[in-house]
Design a protein around this motif. Structure first.
Motif, PDB file in Angstrom:
ATOM      1  N   ALA A 105     -89.786 -30.210 -30.546  1.00 47.84           N
ATOM      2  CA  ALA A 105     -90.963 -31.033 -30.836  1.00 47.84           C
ATOM      3  C   ALA A 105     -91.416 -31.759 -29.572  1.00 47.84           C
ATOM      4  CB  ALA A 105     -90.633 -32.029 -31.945  1.00 47.84           C
ATOM      5  N   ARG A 111    -104.091 -28.391 -28.575  1.00 49.17           N
ATOM      6  CA  ARG A 111    -105.132 -27.800 -29.438  1.00 49.17           C
ATOM      7  C   ARG A 111    -105.405 -28.656 -30.670  1.00 49.17           C
ATOM      8  NH1 ARG A 111    -102.344 -22.084 -29.864  1.00 49.17           N
ATOM      9  NH2 ARG A 111    -100.582 -23.364 -29.193  1.00 49.17           N
ATOM     10  N   LYS A 118     -96.735 -34.428 -32.795  1.00 48.48           N
ATOM     11  CA  LYS A 118     -97.254 -33.471 -33.776  1.00 48.48           C
ATOM     12  C   LYS A 118     -96.482 -33.555 -35.100  1.00 48.48           C
ATOM     13  CE  LYS A 118     -98.989 -28.790 -33.175  1.00 48.48           C
ATOM     14  NZ  LYS A 118     -98.724 -27.455 -32.589  1.00 48.48           N
ATOM     15  N   MET A 155     -85.624 -32.122 -30.380  1.00 46.65           N
ATOM     16  CA  MET A 155     -85.999 -32.174 -28.959  1.00 46.65           C
ATOM     17  C   MET A 155     -87.392 -32.770 -28.802  1.00 46.65           C
ATOM     18  SD  MET A 155     -86.054 -29.363 -25.925  1.00 46.65           S
ATOM     19  CE  MET A 155     -87.681 -28.667 -26.168  1.00 46.65           C
ATOM     20  N   GLY A 212     -91.482 -26.294 -21.309  1.00 43.26           N
ATOM     21  CA  GLY A 212     -91.513 -25.175 -22.256  1.00 43.26           C
ATOM     22  C   GLY A 212     -90.327 -25.220 -23.202  1.00 43.26           C
ATOM     23  N   GLN A 241     -89.571 -24.488 -34.935  1.00 48.00           N
ATOM     24  CA  GLN A 241     -90.601 -25.295 -34.269  1.00 48.00           C
ATOM     25  C   GLN A 241     -91.158 -26.338 -35.239  1.00 48.00           C
ATOM     26  OE1 GLN A 241     -93.487 -22.484 -32.679  1.00 48.00           O
ATOM     27  NE2 GLN A 241     -92.185 -22.138 -30.914  1.00 48.00           N
TER      28      GLN A 241
HETATM   29  P1  UTP Z   1     -96.850 -24.602 -28.554  1.00 50.36           P
HETATM   30  O1  UTP Z   1     -96.670 -23.701 -27.415  1.00 50.36           O
HETATM   31  O2  UTP Z   1     -97.671 -24.114 -29.679  1.00 50.36           O
HETATM   32  O3  UTP Z   1     -97.381 -26.001 -28.026  1.00 50.36           O
HETATM   33  O4  UTP Z   1     -95.419 -25.037 -29.039  1.00 50.36           O
HETATM   34  P2  UTP Z   1     -97.892 -27.276 -28.770  1.00 50.36           P
HETATM   35  O5  UTP Z   1     -97.523 -28.435 -27.940  1.00 50.36           O
HETATM   36  O6  UTP Z   1     -97.398 -27.381 -30.186  1.00 50.36           O
HETATM   37  O7  UTP Z   1     -99.448 -27.073 -28.834  1.00 50.36           O
HETATM   38  P3  UTP Z   1    -100.525 -26.759 -27.673  1.00 50.36           P
HETATM   39  O8  UTP Z   1    -100.189 -25.392 -27.139  1.00 50.36           O
HETATM   40  O9  UTP Z   1    -100.406 -27.837 -26.626  1.00 50.36           O
HETATM   41  O10 UTP Z   1    -101.814 -26.800 -28.418  1.00 50.36           O
HETATM   42  C1  UTP Z   1     -94.694 -24.411 -30.029  1.00 50.36           C
HETATM   43  C2  UTP Z   1     -93.518 -25.316 -30.374  1.00 50.36           C
HETATM   44  O11 UTP Z   1     -92.704 -25.510 -29.238  1.00 50.36           O
HETATM   45  C3  UTP Z   1     -92.576 -26.901 -28.953  1.00 50.36           C
HETATM   46  C4  UTP Z   1     -93.758 -27.556 -29.612  1.00 50.36           C
HETATM   47  O12 UTP Z   1     -93.485 -28.927 -29.881  1.00 50.36           O
HETATM   48  C5  UTP Z   1     -93.908 -26.712 -30.869  1.00 50.36           C
HETATM   49  O13 UTP Z   1     -92.944 -27.074 -31.851  1.00 50.36           O
HETATM   50  N1  UTP Z   1     -92.573 -27.085 -27.482  1.00 50.36           N
HETATM   51  C6  UTP Z   1     -93.499 -26.473 -26.705  1.00 50.36           C
HETATM   52  C7  UTP Z   1     -91.632 -27.907 -26.930  1.00 50.36           C
HETATM   53  O14 UTP Z   1     -90.778 -28.483 -27.646  1.00 50.36           O
HETATM   54  N2  UTP Z   1     -91.642 -28.088 -25.585  1.00 50.36           N
HETATM   55  C8  UTP Z   1     -92.537 -27.488 -24.778  1.00 50.36           C
HETATM   56  O15 UTP Z   1     -92.473 -27.701 -23.550  1.00 50.36           O
HETATM   57  C9  UTP Z   1     -93.487 -26.651 -25.353  1.00 50.36           C
END
Ligand code: UTP
Length: 473
Positions: A105, A111, A118, A155, A212, A241
């Motif tokens: 998280a 987006r 979130k 996380m 990431g 996720q």
């Molecule tokens: P996304 O790549 O869809 O990113 O992450 P996001 O933050 O939810 O949304 P955008 O792309 O900025 O619109 C998929 C999952 O991986 C986690 C996110 O929290 C989500 O649960 N994630 C992503 C991380 O925990 N760390 C990161 O560095 C990237």
């Protein structure tokens, strides 16, 4: 006191002295903040990642692609006894406190454009429960059902850590034992311009972004979470996720099959919704299981069909995995050996214009963000296993406010799944002429985490009126 010349020398070694361009304009506390940001940057790593600019890890030869083996969603006759044994084994693993849940998280939810973590988004269609609450209650429901402890590793990243911890505390951890919820922070990477020069987010702040979801593996180790798991006797990590409200955080069948197959890392998969769905694809490359993101998937393969007309490269990654703790320890033990590839994405990033000192928000991509992806660990796993799952049961990601993969579609899918579970328990659900539920339904994870649990509970006597909003809890 921060020593400017030491900082300047360190930055000069890496061609990043411009980060001190506004040093003399800053207050002492701002200087300290900037120095702390700079101290947090692993410059040798950043230099290595930037050196790979142009050599994308997904420069793959389409001729090397193959279709991986999967276990079916429903067992065929020859697999019926294996599936039954797996479900039983998975339940035993959970009962014996050998399973932990882990959610990533730490993302920025760009987006969705939501001004809070979130996971705080109120997604449930009747009660407005947040994503975090749904996951927490699902974990709590599982631990009650199997009379066990299921620790939950959450996380976060620097940008949302404090807010996340605070919202759990305010909600009394959604009924979970505080000691069973462990927060840990992933590392950040600098955001650079296309020449590799790190950007300033403010005159006194370096532009940083989470590294990431692949950063979760080293973050588990660096924050003592693997030791915490070992102390609790946890052997299996059930990974998901935060933005998938349909996920089953702890799935006995998936866990049991993972163990029976002696896999080190396993994944759920499902058929793509259409050729151009924006998901990663499970493929084999040179015989190794891999995920190739839709952005890097060879266009010539997208429309390929099998002789029976079905889509050849059809296996979507929905980011639900089981990892052995020992496997994660093995690959992060010698950090140099982790070597998950870095992906460099072009993004538009607000930053300070070095000439004017003003903060600008470009509309076009101006910057490079470096990330690792957890699915790349599959290539390091022995006997990785892929299990098919039903989309309407398990996957509806919240990426956007509306449209595809959105708040609207996730709420719709939560209602559809609740309707199907209720019908399987003998309830008549009013439906409109198109066959969609003509009511708003929500099943609390504390009432049931799957249709079987709902049937055990007995809902046959319920009656639901057209247009009604009904919460089953
Ligand atoms: P996304 O790549 O869809 O990113 O992450 P996001 O933050 O939810 O949304 P955008 O792309 O900025 O619109 C998929 C999952 O991986 C986690 C996110 O929290 C989500 O649960 N994630 C992503 C991380 O925990 N760390 C990161 O560095 C990237």
């Amino acid at each position: 006191m921060v020593n400017e010349s030491t900082l300047r020398n360190r930055l000069a070694e890496h061609g990043q002295e411009h980060l001190l361009r506004f040093w003399s304009d800053l207050s002492p506390s701002q200087q300290q903040e900037l120095a702390a940001d700079i101290a947090s940057v692993d410059f040798p790593l950043f230099d290595r990642v930037m050196a790979s600019l142009g050599a994308h890890p997904d420069d793959l030869d389409p001729d090397a692609f193959g279709v991986p083996h999967t276990l079916p969603e429903r067992p065929t006759a020859d697999l019926a006894s294996t599936f039954a044994r797996a479900r039983e084994l998975g339940q035993q693993m959970i009962r014996a406190n050998r399973v932990a849940a882990m959610v990533v998280a730490g993302g920025q939810a760009t987006r969705l454009g939501y001004d809070a973590p979130k996971g705080a988004y109120p997604i449930a269609p009747v009660s407005g429960r947040s994503l975090f609450q749904l996951h927490a209650e699902s974990i709590l429901g599982t631990s009650r059902r199997y009379e066990c402890r299921v620790p939950w590793y959450v996380m976060t990243s620097t940008a949302n850590h404090a807010d996340t911890v605070e919202l759990f505390e305010k909600a009394s951890f959604f009924g979970l034992q505080p000691d069973d919820v462990r927060f840990f922070r992933q590392s950040m990477m600098p955001i650079a311009d296309t020449d590799g020069k790190i950007l300033l987010d403010r005159k006194h702040r370096v532009a940083l972004a989470p590294n990431g979801h692949g950063g979760s593996l080293t973050a588990l180790a660096e924050n003592g979470m693997l030791d915490d798991m070992a102390n609790r006797g946890v052997d299996y990590i059930s990974y998901f996720q935060v933005d998938n409200p349909l996920v089953m955080p702890v799935d006995p069948l998936f866990l049991g099959l993972h163990a029976i197959e002696r896999s080190e890392m396993s994944s759920l998969t499902m058929s793509k919704a259409d050729d151009h769905e924006k998901v990663g694809h499970f493929v084999t490359v040179g015989g190794k299981l891999r995920v190739v993101e839709y952005t890097a998937f060879p266009p010539s393969l997208i429309g390929q069909r099998m002789p029976d007309g079905s889509r050849k490269y059809d296996l979507a990654n929905i980011a639900v995995h089981v990892l052995n703790r020992g496997f994660v320890e093995g690959i992060v033990g010698d950090r140099a050996a982790v070597a998950l590839p870095w992906y460099l994405a072009n993004k538009s990033a607000p930053h300070i214009d070095l000439k004017t000192g003003r903060r600008v928000t470009p509309r076009k991509p101006n910057a490079i963000k470096a990330e690792m992806f957890v699915f790349d660990a599959l290539a390091l796993a022995e006997r990785p296993m892929l299990l098919r799952a039903a989309r309407h049961e398990r996957f509806s990601p919240v990426k956007n406010p509306d449209g595809v993969d959105s708040v609207v579609s996730a709420r719709r899918d939560l209602v559809r799944r609740a309707a199907a579970w209720l019908e399987s328990g003998g309830v008549t659900v009013p439906r409109d002429p198109e066959g969609n539920p003509d009511c708003v339904l929500e099943i609390s994870p504390l009432a049931a985490v799957d249709s079987e649990m709902l049937r055990e509970r007995g809902v046959g006597g319920l009656s639901i009126e057209p247009g009604e909003s009904r919460l089953i809890d």
